[in-house]
Design a protein around this motif. Structure first.
Motif, PDB file in Angstrom:
ATOM      1  N   GLU A  50      73.721  63.032  66.245  1.00 54.77           N
ATOM      2  CA  GLU A  50      74.665  61.753  65.913  1.00 54.77           C
ATOM      3  C   GLU A  50      74.696  61.748  64.462  1.00 54.77           C
ATOM      4  N   ALA A  51      74.000  62.388  63.974  1.00 59.17           N
ATOM      5  CA  ALA A  51      73.958  62.253  62.350  1.00 59.17           C
ATOM      6  C   ALA A  51      75.031  63.341  61.657  1.00 59.17           C
ATOM      7  N   ALA A  52      75.136  64.527  62.387  1.00 62.18           N
ATOM      8  CA  ALA A  52      76.195  65.652  61.892  1.00 62.18           C
ATOM      9  C   ALA A  52      76.414  66.541  63.090  1.00 62.18           C
ATOM     10  N   HIS A  53      77.566  66.895  63.401  1.00 61.94           N
ATOM     11  CA  HIS A  53      77.837  67.858  64.421  1.00 61.94           C
ATOM     12  C   HIS A  53      79.149  68.324  63.907  1.00 61.94           C
ATOM     13  N   ILE A  54      79.635  69.414  64.472  1.00 59.25           N
ATOM     14  CA  ILE A  54      80.761  70.253  64.476  1.00 59.25           C
ATOM     15  C   ILE A  54      81.801  69.222  64.728  1.00 59.25           C
ATOM     16  N   PRO A  55      82.993  69.039  64.247  1.00 62.09           N
ATOM     17  CA  PRO A  55      84.092  68.093  64.508  1.00 62.09           C
ATOM     18  C   PRO A  55      84.518  68.553  66.061  1.00 62.09           C
ATOM     19  N   GLY A  56      84.548  67.290  66.772  1.00 62.37           N
ATOM     20  CA  GLY A  56      84.782  67.167  68.265  1.00 62.37           C
ATOM     21  C   GLY A  56      83.828  67.694  69.129  1.00 62.37           C
ATOM     22  N   ALA A  57      82.535  67.909  68.937  1.00 69.06           N
ATOM     23  CA  ALA A  57      81.563  68.396  69.665  1.00 69.06           C
ATOM     24  C   ALA A  57      81.076  67.342  70.530  1.00 69.06           C
ATOM     25  N   ARG A  58      80.714  67.739  71.771  1.00 66.12           N
ATOM     26  CA  ARG A  58      79.921  66.812  72.564  1.00 66.12           C
ATOM     27  C   ARG A  58      78.634  67.154  72.654  1.00 66.12           C
ATOM     28  N   PHE A  59      77.727  65.963  73.165  1.00 69.00           N
ATOM     29  CA  PHE A  59      76.238  66.348  73.171  1.00 69.00           C
ATOM     30  C   PHE A  59      75.765  66.843  74.521  1.00 69.00           C
ATOM     31  N   PHE A  60      75.414  67.813  74.793  1.00 62.68           N
ATOM     32  CA  PHE A  60      74.840  68.232  76.066  1.00 62.68           C
ATOM     33  C   PHE A  60      73.038  68.215  76.034  1.00 62.68           C
ATOM     34  N   ASP A  61      73.039  67.166  76.833  1.00 63.69           N
ATOM     35  CA  ASP A  61      71.714  66.729  76.908  1.00 63.69           C
ATOM     36  C   ASP A  61      70.887  67.927  78.233  1.00 63.69           C
ATOM     37  N   LEU A  62      70.141  69.072  77.624  1.00 65.42           N
ATOM     38  CA  LEU A  62      69.679  69.677  78.643  1.00 65.42           C
ATOM     39  C   LEU A  62      68.526  69.094  79.375  1.00 65.42           C
ATOM     40  N   GLU A  63      67.727  68.274  79.135  1.00 65.58           N
ATOM     41  CA  GLU A  63      67.226  67.604  79.828  1.00 65.58           C
ATOM     42  C   GLU A  63      67.572  66.750  80.940  1.00 65.58           C
ATOM     43  N   GLU A  64      68.545  66.002  80.616  1.00 62.21           N
ATOM     44  CA  GLU A  64      69.098  64.839  81.466  1.00 62.21           C
ATOM     45  C   GLU A  64      70.052  65.491  82.776  1.00 62.21           C
ATOM     46  N   PRO A 131      73.453  76.099  61.962  1.00 64.26           N
ATOM     47  CA  PRO A 131      72.886  76.533  60.602  1.00 64.26           C
ATOM     48  C   PRO A 131      73.780  77.556  59.796  1.00 64.26           C
ATOM     49  N   LYS A 132      74.452  78.377  60.535  1.00 65.18           N
ATOM     50  CA  LYS A 132      75.518  79.235  59.869  1.00 65.18           C
ATOM     51  C   LYS A 132      76.799  78.453  59.525  1.00 65.18           C
ATOM     52  N   TRP A 133      77.167  77.709  60.359  1.00 63.17           N
ATOM     53  CA  TRP A 133      78.287  76.873  60.443  1.00 63.17           C
ATOM     54  C   TRP A 133      78.122  75.985  58.624  1.00 63.17           C
ATOM     55  N   GLN A 134      77.115  75.097  58.480  1.00 61.10           N
ATOM     56  CA  GLN A 134      76.963  74.545  57.631  1.00 61.10           C
ATOM     57  C   GLN A 134      76.575  75.386  56.499  1.00 61.10           C
ATOM     58  N   ALA A 135      75.865  76.644  56.364  1.00 58.70           N
ATOM     59  CA  ALA A 135      75.438  77.402  55.287  1.00 58.70           C
ATOM     60  C   ALA A 135      76.921  78.002  54.538  1.00 58.70           C
ATOM     61  N   GLU A 136      77.988  78.037  55.518  1.00 53.37           N
ATOM     62  CA  GLU A 136      79.190  78.477  54.892  1.00 53.37           C
ATOM     63  C   GLU A 136      79.960  77.135  54.451  1.00 53.37           C
ATOM     64  N   GLY A 137      79.403  75.991  54.541  1.00 50.18           N
ATOM     65  CA  GLY A 137      80.082  74.931  53.815  1.00 50.18           C
ATOM     66  C   GLY A 137      81.165  74.286  54.681  1.00 50.18           C
ATOM     67  N   ARG A 138      81.192  74.674  55.946  1.00 53.16           N
ATOM     68  CA  ARG A 138      82.134  74.031  56.782  1.00 53.16           C
ATOM     69  C   ARG A 138      81.903  72.602  57.299  1.00 53.16           C
ATOM     70  N   GLU A 139      83.076  72.108  57.801  1.00 54.18           N
ATOM     71  CA  GLU A 139      83.002  70.403  58.067  1.00 54.18           C
ATOM     72  C   GLU A 139      82.049  70.140  59.217  1.00 54.18           C
ATOM     73  N   THR A 140      81.448  69.106  59.090  1.00 51.16           N
ATOM     74  CA  THR A 140      80.693  68.249  60.210  1.00 51.16           C
ATOM     75  C   THR A 140      81.037  67.018  60.189  1.00 51.16           C
ATOM     76  N   GLU A 141      80.794  65.983  61.150  1.00 48.82           N
ATOM     77  CA  GLU A 141      81.171  64.576  61.238  1.00 48.82           C
ATOM     78  C   GLU A 141      80.046  64.076  61.980  1.00 48.82           C
ATOM     79  N   ASP A 142      80.112  62.536  61.922  1.00 45.85           N
ATOM     80  CA  ASP A 142      79.234  62.003  62.606  1.00 45.85           C
ATOM     81  C   ASP A 142      79.727  60.957  63.541  1.00 45.85           C
ATOM     82  N   LEU A 143      81.071  61.389  63.908  1.00 49.07           N
ATOM     83  CA  LEU A 143      82.048  60.599  64.704  1.00 49.07           C
ATOM     84  C   LEU A 143      81.873  60.913  66.194  1.00 49.07           C
ATOM     85  N   PRO A 144      82.006  59.868  67.215  1.00 47.53           N
ATOM     86  CA  PRO A 144      81.867  60.212  68.567  1.00 47.53           C
ATOM     87  C   PRO A 144      83.089  60.805  68.856  1.00 47.53           C
TER      88      PRO A 144
END
Length: 291
Positions: A50-64, A131-144
């Motif tokens: 929720e704080a930072a993800h690759i744009p458009g990503a959904r969260f897959f809850d492995l436990e749920e 980690p690699k995506w962010q290390a390369e300075g690529r965009e993230t977002e906090d939007l659902p």
């Protein structure tokens, strides 16, 4: 046996950050953040998403998204539950799925395997993950993400999973090579299991290949030629069927993805892994390094 390795960017196994960046706005791309952490880490995967993800990503809850009828941790969900959760996430037929995690390559292959088990082959892991995506300075977002329902059909591929009875039979009759992704000390029974009540050691006759050996220092997966050599050096006969195992079925999927990358198609994953085998007193256990 001749093995044909997968290409560098393969939408059925593994894709690079460059590949993802060039396809990020494709209308039929569905990106899943499948981050998951072992309890001692005290990290909250959903909060980090929720704080930072690759744009458009959904969260897959492995436990749920698992089988809550089982007393074992995060076992593969029933087909109906998987289909329901994917529809609610807007993931369905005709989509190219890319799964990543915030470790590099750790939990994402487990979700890749789950999709493959459900008969969905257009799914790949992001090499190096967030980690690699962010290390390369690529965009993230906090939007659902904006979700639109999408119908999904499945055809469960039962040959990709093994239960405890099948593994015990295969190990006893040497019908397959069981490969354990846990750390050497746990495999040898020299370190305690993180889950209480489990015996220490390994399935008799199994081989040890710690999952970290398959990755580069930056969290990306090693090239197929190197992976093949690592399997062979671990004493694994690639002419035989392979059953992958670990502590609870998560890092075993890293072995499965690696086998697919080198062109070894005759593999399956022991879903219960040591969380199940180590629990039953009537199942044999070996200690010490692999023979």
């Amino acid at each position: 046996m001749s093995l044909t390795p997968a290409p560098k960017d393969d939408p059925h196994t593994l894709v690079s950050t460059d590949w993802l960046a060039s396809h990020l706005k494709d209308p039929d791309l569905r990106l899943l953040d499948a981050s998951w952490f072992l309890p001692p880490s005290e990290r909250n995967a959903r909060a980090e998403y929720e704080a930072a993800h690759i744009p458009g990503a959904r969260f897959f809850d492995l436990e749920e998204i698992s089988d809550h009828r089982s007393n074992l941790p995060h076992m593969v969900p029933p087909v109906e539950k998987f289909m329901s959760r994917m529809r609610a996430m807007g993931v369905g037929d005709g989509h190219q799925v890319v799964v990543y995690d915030s470790t590099g390559i750790f939990s994402a292959p487990r979700i890749w395997w789950t999709f493959r088990l459900m008969g969905k082959n257009d799914v790949a892991v992001l090499d190096g993950g967030l980690p690699k995506w962010q290390a390369e300075g690529r965009e993230t977002e906090d939007l659902p993400p904006v979700i639109r329902d999408r119908h999904m059909t499945t055809q469960r591929q039962n040959h990709l999973v093994k239960d405890v009875t099948q593994v015990a039979h295969a190990a006893k009759l040497k019908q397959a090579v069981v490969v354990d992704a846990r750390a050497p000390a746990r495999f040898a029974g020299e370190a305690p299991e993180p889950r209480p009540g489990l015996r220490a050691g390994h399935i008799p006759g199994s081989r040890n290949l710690p999952w970290g050996n398959l990755l580069n220092q930056d969290g990306t997966m090693k090239d197929p030629a190197v992976l093949r050599m690592i399997f062979q050096e671990a004493g694994i006969d690639l002419a035989q069927p392979v059953i992958t195992s670990c502590g609870s079925g998560v890092s075993a999927a890293i072995l499965a993805l690696s086998l697919e990358r080198i062109g070894h198609r005759n593999w399956s994953l022991y879903d219960g892994s040591w969380a199940e085998w180590g629990m039953y007193e009537d199942l044999p256990v070996e200690t010490g390094p692999a023979a």
